[in-house]
Design a protein around this motif. Structure first.
Motif, PDB file in Angstrom:
ATOM      1  N   LEU A 169       0.679   5.536  -8.929  1.00  0.00           N
ATOM      2  CA  LEU A 169      -0.247   5.057  -7.899  1.00  0.00           C
ATOM      3  C   LEU A 169      -1.653   5.601  -8.145  1.00  0.00           C
ATOM      4  CD1 LEU A 169       2.014   5.797  -4.795  1.00  0.00           C
ATOM      5  CD2 LEU A 169       1.868   3.657  -6.075  1.00  0.00           C
TER       6      LEU A 169
ATOM      7  N   VAL B  63      -4.304   6.333  -3.409  1.00  0.00           N
ATOM      8  CA  VAL B  63      -3.390   5.998  -2.315  1.00  0.00           C
ATOM      9  C   VAL B  63      -3.136   7.248  -1.472  1.00  0.00           C
ATOM     10  CG1 VAL B  63      -0.967   5.384  -1.804  1.00  0.00           C
ATOM     11  CG2 VAL B  63      -2.278   4.058  -3.475  1.00  0.00           C
TER      12      VAL B  63
ATOM     13  N   ILE C  73      -0.346   8.776   1.245  1.00  0.00           N
ATOM     14  CA  ILE C  73       0.997   8.605   1.792  1.00  0.00           C
ATOM     15  C   ILE C  73       1.179   9.674   2.859  1.00  0.00           C
ATOM     16  CG2 ILE C  73       3.478   8.598   1.276  1.00  0.00           C
ATOM     17  CD1 ILE C  73       2.720   8.168  -1.685  1.00  0.00           C
TER      18      ILE C  73
ATOM     19  N   LEU D 278       3.083   5.976   6.464  1.00  0.00           N
ATOM     20  CA  LEU D 278       1.941   5.177   6.031  1.00  0.00           C
ATOM     21  C   LEU D 278       1.819   5.270   4.521  1.00  0.00           C
ATOM     22  CD1 LEU D 278      -0.773   3.618   6.597  1.00  0.00           C
ATOM     23  CD2 LEU D 278      -1.870   5.865   6.503  1.00  0.00           C
ATOM     24  N   VAL D 279       1.641   4.116   3.869  1.00  0.00           N
ATOM     25  CA  VAL D 279       1.312   4.097   2.449  1.00  0.00           C
ATOM     26  C   VAL D 279       0.120   3.174   2.330  1.00  0.00           C
ATOM     27  CG1 VAL D 279       2.079   3.648   0.107  1.00  0.00           C
ATOM     28  CG2 VAL D 279       3.761   4.326   1.843  1.00  0.00           C
ATOM     29  N   SER D 280      -1.053   3.732   2.017  1.00  0.00           N
ATOM     30  CA  SER D 280      -2.248   2.895   2.057  1.00  0.00           C
ATOM     31  C   SER D 280      -3.213   3.231   0.939  1.00  0.00           C
ATOM     32  CB  SER D 280      -2.961   3.065   3.403  1.00  0.00           C
ATOM     33  OG  SER D 280      -4.127   2.254   3.440  1.00  0.00           O
ATOM     34  N   ASP D 281      -3.798   2.176   0.402  1.00  0.00           N
ATOM     35  CA  ASP D 281      -4.991   2.335  -0.399  1.00  0.00           C
ATOM     36  C   ASP D 281      -6.007   3.088   0.464  1.00  0.00           C
ATOM     37  OD1 ASP D 281      -6.943   1.321  -2.575  1.00  0.00           O
ATOM     38  OD2 ASP D 281      -7.852   0.663  -0.702  1.00  0.00           O
TER      39      ASP D 281
ATOM     40  N   ALA E 138       6.080   9.979  -5.545  1.00  0.00           N
ATOM     41  CA  ALA E 138       5.060   8.945  -5.795  1.00  0.00           C
ATOM     42  C   ALA E 138       4.906   8.760  -7.290  1.00  0.00           C
ATOM     43  CB  ALA E 138       3.731   9.358  -5.176  1.00  0.00           C
TER      44      ALA E 138
ATOM     45  N   GLN F 299      -8.688   0.967   2.281  1.00  0.00           N
ATOM     46  CA  GLN F 299      -8.039   0.146   3.307  1.00  0.00           C
ATOM     47  C   GLN F 299      -7.652   0.944   4.549  1.00  0.00           C
ATOM     48  OE1 GLN F 299      -6.646  -3.095   3.881  1.00  0.00           O
ATOM     49  NE2 GLN F 299      -8.332  -3.627   2.529  1.00  0.00           N
ATOM     50  N   SER F 300      -7.426   2.247   4.375  1.00  0.00           N
ATOM     51  CA  SER F 300      -6.873   3.039   5.471  1.00  0.00           C
ATOM     52  C   SER F 300      -7.786   3.073   6.690  1.00  0.00           C
ATOM     53  CB  SER F 300      -6.567   4.468   4.996  1.00  0.00           C
ATOM     54  OG  SER F 300      -7.767   5.137   4.671  1.00  0.00           O
TER      55      SER F 300
END
Lengths: 436, 436
Positions: free
Chosen positions: A297, A300, A302, A310-313, A294, A316-317
């Motif tokens: 970032l 985030v 991961i 999954l890669v998410s803020d 990574a 947002q997750s």
């Protein structure tokens, strides 16, 4: 202390680590030294036993979780199996009857009900013991735990107590409020409802007979699918007058989303992963055998498993569920009572799986209608039974099984197999169990 | 037109898609319809053939790329193999001699040299043809292509022409400048040096004899490892007086980093992937068989392969190299002349691999000293030769090979095997080739 842990359903909100057959409470994510990790259910079970070594723990759950529970906690734990999901009141009624009718616990004894997945410390379980003692006294029919709010959350229901005393009568329950309303409640001394309470078994069994027509545990179990879904709060707690609440101000976290889960993680990286120095507040949970790198970032999460990546803020997750619902995906990984399996290759007419059996365990004796199988033993030793014939096996041995052939494998030491399934109609449903 | 494509070394900057055995030019990333993709080298080769169907293409590269080239371009393409890496001048000298001595091309003919990985359109290859025609005229010994700068880049060398004419004499070469200096150059009409030029073969062979002591192609090949590393610009171009440049103002991109590569991608997602609606400028290149879900990200590239997973801010991605150098990693995927392989499971004393053979192809006849192997055919048909014994095989067949046993497999149709290697010392070096 008797304790019933309510173990909920498939947690898609922690995809790709949770899936239809593995719920979030079984993900090994909390370090316990030596680069080994424990799951939420293992952590909670260990904490209970540390506070009260003689605690009788029963997990109320669905059939699909039984394998994972035995795999992670062994076979000493009681399991009240819900034949299907019917919300919390039927589940608690069934588990209470399981305690009296199956485990033969005196109906005069108290029991504490608690979710299986709070992220807490030992003081929480000491509080559960107090809750149980309060229930023993019999001054109320229901004794709730109320969690001191740390902020005006919109995510929880609130309990309004009569006074600010440590133990007080409950005047009202409130549904999830807006932030402003939550502030009001908190000013009045309101507490979060974490779904934790104690009662005497005879009280709950009385409630069950009042609301459901049945004779005993076996009868309730048999007609479980005919019951209507109803929550415990709605069916019982909100209607009860002899109800009290005990304040709890220790650490308590509800690890329902990647956002809250990563807050509870002590290490930023679980599994193989590298964060470069321009990353901040990034968490990696990697169950794959290859590294995650990574770079640059912020905030985030991961996560990678055999199910996906999954890669998410982090914020947002919490909106993940509809996306995961939209994924059409084979189950690529599962824990079973005998060990685990992982799908490692899928082709049009074949599927290759790594099977790991725990020492002393075996699969069901079974056959498949529409596929041939080949096993190659890659580690450990044990024996196979193929159409009744026993054979010792160890690393390097190859076993071929035509469709229809009955087979099982028994592990002496930890045993790993590569299983190659061959056929044009490979499905998990193509499995017939046999008596050995 | 004769064309030499210079195919560079392992591109760690596009990890995890490139690795020690697969360079960036072989990654299939450019859509060509029907959900199929072509690599940079396939794209460039196709474009050359579209512009000049009779073009004779030779790729100058190292031995390690020969398999991937044959796999992606077939066997009609010429390959000048560099026994080891010695920078561009020795590579160009060797390839030029390969054309005259091995392919028997007249030394009076011209050749265009060009990197294998520019991201360009057909007009670029039309310009190469013009370059070749200019070289044919013989007005200069070297005819360069100068790319019209689109911004004052610090990444490229500059060519200063005598005039602004389309074709002009070169007055000077300039090293990578600062932005301010680059602006100055551009004001003077300077052009980027993209490493593209044409010459008559006899000119380059003369230069080779001038600078290196050798007799012919075979001799140069034999002593290649004794040559010193020297770039073509330094050895030849900067010292040449009869040198001209042709301006090129068409589309030209150098896809050396994830940042520039994603700029050239027509689709945001290659492979299985989902971007939620709060993602912006996010690219996914996924070679795995499981989905990637990206949520709430901006300017991020995500790439997954059997080697690992990269999640990087696009700007940051150009600093990837030291991190990849630091990864200790088995080669998990490779293209071979006969097909490809992918490692799907690694244990202490076993390794499981999916092997795919292209129709009509076979492995070398080989044996291993320290490991047993099991093959399970999962798709297609062909035959094996095991210690000299031929046997037809098809899906479902199992072949066991003890250490020392000589073996190969020949594919009739596309043939897929699961290969299980068993032993305590599994390495790629444990391989002895035999004559069949």
């Amino acid at each position: 202390m008797n304790i019933i842990l309510l173990s909920g359903g498939s947690g898609k909100r922690l995809w790709p680590l949770s899936n239809d057959v593995r719920s979030k409470q079984f993900i090994k994510i909390f370090p316990k030294g030596d680069r080994t990790y424990e799951s939420m259910v293992q952590r909670v079970y260990r904490q209970i036993k540390e506070v009260d070594a003689s605690a009788k723990v029963t997990i109320a759950t669905s059939k699909t979780q039984v394998s994972a529970i035995h795999n992670q906690l062994g076979t000493n734990v009681g399991i009240s199996i819900e034949p299907c999901r019917r919300d919390t009141f039927p589940a608690i009624a069934l588990a209470s009857l399981y305690l009296t009718d199956e485990l033969h616990i005196d109906p005069g004894e108290s029991v504490v009900v608690c979710p299986v997945d709070p992220y807490v410390e030992k003081d929480y379980f000491k509080a559960l013991k107090e809750l149980s003692d309060l229930a023993d006294k019999g001054e109320a029919n229901l004794t709730l735990m109320g969690i001191e709010p740390t902020y005006p959350s919109e995510k929880y229901g609130y309990i309004i107590p009569q006074s600010m005393d440590r133990v007080s009568k409950v005047t009202q329950f409130k549904e999830k409020p807006t932030v402003d309303v939550a502030k009001d409640y908190i000013d009045q001394g309101a507490l979060w409802n974490g779904g934790v309470f104690a009662y005497k078994l005879e009280y709950m069994i009385g409630k069950a007979h009042e609301l459901i027509d049945f004779t005993d545990y076996k009868d309730l179990f048999a007609k479980y699918d005919t019951l209507k879904k109803i929550s415990f709060d709605y069916a019982v707690a909100e209607k009860e007058n002899l109800i009290q609440v005990m304040r709890f101000d220790g650490k308590w976290k509800d690890l329902g989303t990647w956002n809250t889960l990563t807050e509870a993680m002590e290490e930023n990286v679980v599994g193989k992963g590298i964060l470069n120095d321009t990353c901040s507040d990034v968490h990696i949970v990697n169950e794959l055998n290859v590294p995650i790198l990574a770079m640059g970032l912020k905030d985030v999460v991961i996560s990678a498993s055999p199910e996906g990546i999954l890669v998410s803020d982090k914020e947002q997750s919490s909106y993940i569920k509809p996306y995961v619902d939209g994924l059409e995906q084979e189950i690529m990984f599962a824990e079973k009572s005998w060990g685990s399996y992982e799908v490692i290759n899928i082709e049009k007419e074949s599927m290759t799986i790594k099977v790991t059996l725990n020492p002393g365990h075996s699969m069901n004796y079974h056959s498949h209608r529409n596929r041939n199988e080949v096993w190659v033993v890659i580690e450990g030793c044990g024996k196979t039974i193929i159409d009744g014939m026993e054979q010792n096996i160890s690393a390097g041995d190859v076993i071929t099984m035509a469709a229809g052939c009955k087979h099982t494998v028994i592990a002496d030491s930890e045993l790993k197999l590569i299983e190659i399934q061959l056929g044009s109609e490979i499905t998990v449903d193509d499995k017939e169990k046999h008596v050995l």
